[in-house]
Design a protein around this motif. Structure first.
Motif, PDB file in Angstrom:
ATOM      1  N   VAL A  44      32.077  57.092  44.815  1.00 37.87           N
ATOM      2  CA  VAL A  44      31.003  57.724  44.255  1.00 37.87           C
ATOM      3  C   VAL A  44      30.147  58.455  45.504  1.00 37.87           C
ATOM      4  CG1 VAL A  44      28.818  57.347  43.341  1.00 37.87           C
ATOM      5  CG2 VAL A  44      30.885  56.596  42.139  1.00 37.87           C
ATOM      6  N   ASP A  45      29.993  57.441  46.670  1.00 32.56           N
ATOM      7  CA  ASP A  45      29.446  58.138  47.615  1.00 32.56           C
ATOM      8  C   ASP A  45      29.968  59.345  48.238  1.00 32.56           C
ATOM      9  OD1 ASP A  45      27.555  56.240  47.789  1.00 32.56           O
ATOM     10  OD2 ASP A  45      28.441  54.808  49.022  1.00 32.56           O
ATOM     11  N   ALA A  46      31.286  59.427  48.380  1.00 35.13           N
ATOM     12  CA  ALA A  46      31.771  60.734  49.195  1.00 35.13           C
ATOM     13  C   ALA A  46      31.855  61.790  48.127  1.00 35.13           C
ATOM     14  CB  ALA A  46      33.339  60.163  49.239  1.00 35.13           C
ATOM     15  N   MET A 117      38.061  61.571  46.445  1.00 35.91           N
ATOM     16  CA  MET A 117      38.931  60.638  46.261  1.00 35.91           C
ATOM     17  C   MET A 117      40.031  60.737  47.252  1.00 35.91           C
ATOM     18  SD  MET A 117      39.427  59.921  42.102  1.00 35.91           S
ATOM     19  CE  MET A 117      39.711  61.417  41.644  1.00 35.91           C
ATOM     20  N   THR A 118      40.543  61.950  47.566  1.00 34.98           N
ATOM     21  CA  THR A 118      41.538  62.203  48.813  1.00 34.98           C
ATOM     22  C   THR A 118      40.996  61.632  50.038  1.00 34.98           C
ATOM     23  OG1 THR A 118      42.263  63.906  47.539  1.00 34.98           O
ATOM     24  CG2 THR A 118      42.965  63.802  49.568  1.00 34.98           C
ATOM     25  N   GLU A 119      39.807  61.857  50.060  1.00 35.39           N
ATOM     26  CA  GLU A 119      39.030  61.754  51.579  1.00 35.39           C
ATOM     27  C   GLU A 119      39.020  59.798  51.535  1.00 35.39           C
ATOM     28  OE1 GLU A 119      34.758  63.229  51.878  1.00 35.39           O
ATOM     29  OE2 GLU A 119      34.571  61.415  52.950  1.00 35.39           O
ATOM     30  N   VAL A 120      38.966  59.261  50.367  1.00 29.38           N
ATOM     31  CA  VAL A 120      38.684  57.958  50.709  1.00 29.38           C
ATOM     32  C   VAL A 120      40.032  57.249  50.446  1.00 29.38           C
ATOM     33  CG1 VAL A 120      36.288  57.918  50.429  1.00 29.38           C
ATOM     34  CG2 VAL A 120      37.621  57.515  48.572  1.00 29.38           C
ATOM     35  N   LYS A 121      41.088  58.029  50.310  1.00 33.86           N
ATOM     36  CA  LYS A 121      42.415  57.403  50.272  1.00 33.86           C
ATOM     37  C   LYS A 121      42.823  56.883  48.943  1.00 33.86           C
ATOM     38  CE  LYS A 121      43.196  57.669  55.148  1.00 33.86           C
ATOM     39  NZ  LYS A 121      42.267  58.779  55.325  1.00 33.86           N
TER      40      LYS A 121
END
Ligand code: HEM
Length: 144
Positions: A44-46, A117-121
């Protein structure tokens, strides 16, 4: 019997107090596989960081209380993925009423969510599972 009753009540009360009031979460639930509370918060933050910086849709959030939106999104995702939360926000129709959101706005929101989602893996498989839960909300969000 009269003598025993207070003792029995005390035992029952002690047993109740010993059981923590926590909803159990299936370790196989999407919520758990996303990494529980910390995982959902990271998504959510990202996502909100990206949406906030996205000139194509950030105008919609101009007058919103972002801390509130953050809290409710975390709650909603937690509840929808089998986590120990209850969503306390408005219905999707109500929350987006008067915005007249288009399918394009919705696609951009999803694009930002996927990038987050991709950013946070989050793995592609779990991304698909989450999108399968929220994609069907399109008609409740668009055109309200
Ligand atoms: C499946 C897609 C979506 C979900 C699950 C979702 C979820 C939510 C939630 C839980 C809230 C808070 C509800 C409340 O205030 O009670 C909210 C508010 C909001 N959403 Fe969405 N939303 C989605 C799509 C969109 C899109 C596409 C936009 C704009 C491009 C958008 C813009 C907003 C705005 C501006 C608010 C704040 C409303 C206010 O300040 O009163 N949402 N959304």
């Amino acid at each position: 019997m009269k003598m025993l009753l207070p003792g029995l009540i005390a035992i029952v009360l002690a047993a109740c107090a010993a059981v923590p009031e926590k909803k159990s979460v299936d370790s196989n639930a999407l919520y758990s596989r996303l990494g529980g509370a910390a995982g959902v918060e990271a998504v959510v933050d990202a996502a909100l960081r990206r949406i906030h910086g996205d000139l194509r849709i950030n105008i919609f959030f101009e007058k919103s209380d972002l801390a509130d939106v953050r809290r409710l999104l975390i709650e909603q995702i937690c509840a929808a993925t089998g986590g120990p939360c209850t969503y306390s926000g408005r219905s999707m129709e109500e929350a987006h009423s008067g915005m007249n959101l288009t399918d394009q706005d919705f696609d951009i929101f999803v694009e930002d969510l996927v990038a987050a989602m991709t950013e946070v893996k989050v793995s592609p498989e779990l991304q698909q599972e989450l999108l399968a839960l929220f994609g069907p909300m399109r008609p409740q969000v668009v055109g309200q």
